[in-house]
Motif scaffolding. Structure first.
Motif, PDB file in Angstrom:
ATOM      1  N   SER A 111      -3.959  -0.638  -8.353  1.00 35.65           N
ATOM      2  CA  SER A 111      -4.866  -1.208  -7.359  1.00 35.65           C
ATOM      3  C   SER A 111      -5.898  -2.116  -8.023  1.00 35.65           C
ATOM      4  CB  SER A 111      -5.565  -0.087  -6.579  1.00 35.65           C
ATOM      5  OG  SER A 111      -6.459  -0.608  -5.613  1.00 35.65           O
ATOM      6  N   LEU A 141       0.823  -1.212   0.000  1.00 37.13           N
ATOM      7  CA  LEU A 141       0.000   0.000   0.000  1.00 37.13           C
ATOM      8  C   LEU A 141       0.856   1.261   0.000  1.00 37.13           C
ATOM      9  CD1 LEU A 141      -2.889  -0.979   2.432  1.00 37.13           C
ATOM     10  CD2 LEU A 141      -2.964  -0.852  -0.061  1.00 37.13           C
ATOM     11  N   SER A 146      -4.337  -5.460  -8.972  1.00 37.12           N
ATOM     12  CA  SER A 146      -4.186  -6.306  -7.788  1.00 37.12           C
ATOM     13  C   SER A 146      -5.519  -6.911  -7.381  1.00 37.12           C
ATOM     14  CB  SER A 146      -3.588  -5.490  -6.639  1.00 37.12           C
ATOM     15  OG  SER A 146      -3.398  -6.291  -5.496  1.00 37.12           O
ATOM     16  N   VAL A 157       1.676   1.880  -3.492  1.00 37.59           N
ATOM     17  CA  VAL A 157       0.533   2.485  -4.182  1.00 37.59           C
ATOM     18  C   VAL A 157       0.442   3.972  -3.840  1.00 37.59           C
ATOM     19  CG1 VAL A 157      -1.981   2.495  -4.399  1.00 37.59           C
ATOM     20  CG2 VAL A 157      -0.752   0.323  -4.318  1.00 37.59           C
ATOM     21  N   GLY A 166      -6.425  -0.239  -1.284  1.00 37.39           N
ATOM     22  CA  GLY A 166      -5.652   0.291  -2.401  1.00 37.39           C
ATOM     23  C   GLY A 166      -6.085   1.690  -2.775  1.00 37.39           C
ATOM     24  N   GLY A 221      -9.353  -4.132  -1.909  1.00 38.52           N
ATOM     25  CA  GLY A 221      -9.360  -3.087  -2.929  1.00 38.52           C
ATOM     26  C   GLY A 221      -9.579  -1.701  -2.348  1.00 38.52           C
TER      27      GLY A 221
END
Length: 385
Positions: free
Chosen positions: A95, A77, A98, A80, A250, A247
């Motif tokens: 994201s 994270l 993933s 990200v 993300g 999610g």
């Protein structure tokens, strides 16, 4: 300004350093021109995802045996967030990719994992997550896309909407109805991009995130081998909700990176902009505004890191994921709005990225579950529902 971190180990520090180097060399120099070009109809900058994939950044939280990076979610994270601070569309795309891999990694059989994950995690492919429909956004149980068994295959018919990477992805993680038993009648499939009958609508004309192309995905008698059904029939709702927990983190991390960039821009401008013989940053009213912006960014980061640590410890984290998504995306909206205010008239022009940050922040309060849905999730946990 470097984003402050609490990295778990030396490997994490090295990874963040790599991401910052890629962001400075490959992302920041291109973002403004690419976003403007995409608003005029240019294609997805697929080469950027190829670069990230080659660096191993598209598969960080997944098992090394299948080509993943075997990194804690906390570390992933933060990667990200770094990408989001440089190019929000790319962070969202990272994201989303993933998210598309998660059902196979978490619910797939050993045979499915061995067959599908190496390609998904190779860094050379890109996935799309097909859940929302024109009349089934937050209400997943009302979806109408249907998968009907036909021998050793399923035949899919229906329409998915608001799908990132539509028309550009190599595979589509898709949820469809296999029975009429409400939310218990949904199942999950991995549909290859070259499946006959799969087509795409006209890309949506969006306020921002132009390099995250979004359109409808149309299934017209699309045959999918039964070996590509992930989990049992009727398990799709559980798979979708579990995937969304991850999610949402993300999106929270990407939104935090966006807010950090808006804060950095505002503080730099406030120190350089001179009015009445002194920098505007010396005015207490504006300094307090920036303090509130910094506090919001810090709170957003803390919320997603806490949820990630729970996830890494294999503890329940659904409420904390919803909290992180709510806090971080509301912070992104507030901080980007305030950044425009700090820059004044300059912030309302395309000469500075503040107006782009503002446009990009809004949708973070909408996708991966609206922030009203996040409040519903949080309240149900708090009330024991």
């Amino acid at each position: 300004m470097p984003v402050s971190r609490l990295m778990p180990d030396e490997l994490g520090d090295d990874l963040i350093t790599l991401v910052r180097q890629i962001a400075d060399k490959e992302l920041r120099p291109r973002v403004d021109e690419a976003e403007a070009a995409a608003a005029r109809g240019a294609e997805l900058p697929r080469d950027i995802f190829t670069t990230l994939g080659a660096a191993g950044l598209l598969s960080l939280p997944y098992a090394e045996e299948f080509g993943g990076g075997a990194q804690p979610y906390e570390t992933y994270l933060q990667v990200v967030e770094e990408i989001g601070s440089a190019w929000m569309s790319v962070a969202v795309g990272t994201s989303v990719h993933s998210l598309t891999c998660y059902p196979v990694a978490a619910y797939g059989s050993p045979e499915q994992q061995a067959e599908l994950l190496p390609a998904m995690l190779s860094g050379e492919t890109l996935g799309a997550y097909c859940l929302s429909e024109p009349l089934a956004g937050s209400d997943i149980a009302s979806m109408t896309t249907r998968a009907v068994g036909d021998g050793t295959a399923y035949v899919l018919n229906g329409t998915k909407s608001w799908i990132s990477h539509a028309g550009h992805a190599d595979f589509y993680t898709t949820f469809a109805r296999t029975s009429d038993d409400g939310g218990r009648g949904l199942s999950c499939f991995v549909v290859p991009a070259d499946a006959p009958g799969l087509s795409f609508g006209t890309p949506e004309r969006k306020m921002g995130l132009h390099c995250d192309p979004v359109s409808e995905v149309l299934f017209d008698n699309v045959r999918v081998d039964a070996s590509r059904r992930i989990g049992a029939e009727g398990q799709g709702m559980a798979i979708a909700l579990s995937a969304l927990d991850s999610g949402r983190l993300g999106i929270a991390a990407a939104a935090t990176g966006l807010a950090q960039s808006a804060l950095d821009l505002a503080t730099s401008y406030a120190k350089d902009r001179v009015q009445f013989g002194r920098p505007i940053a010396s005015n207490q009213g504006l300094a307090f505004l920036i303090a509130d912006m910094a506090a919001a960014v810090g709170a957003a980061r803390a919320s997603y890191l806490y949820a990630a640590r729970l996830r890494d410890a294999r503890r329940p984290f659904s409420a904390e994921a919803a909290t992180a998504k709510l806090v971080a995306t509301d912070a992104a909206m507030k901080v980007t709005t305030d950044a425009v205010q700090v820059l004044g008239g300059a912030g309302y022009t395309a000469d500075f990225p503040a107006e782009r940050y503002f446009r990009e922040a809004k949708v973070t309060q909408i996708f991966e579950g609206t922030n009203q849905i996040q409040r519903l999730v949080i309240s149900r946990h708090a009330l024991g529902g």
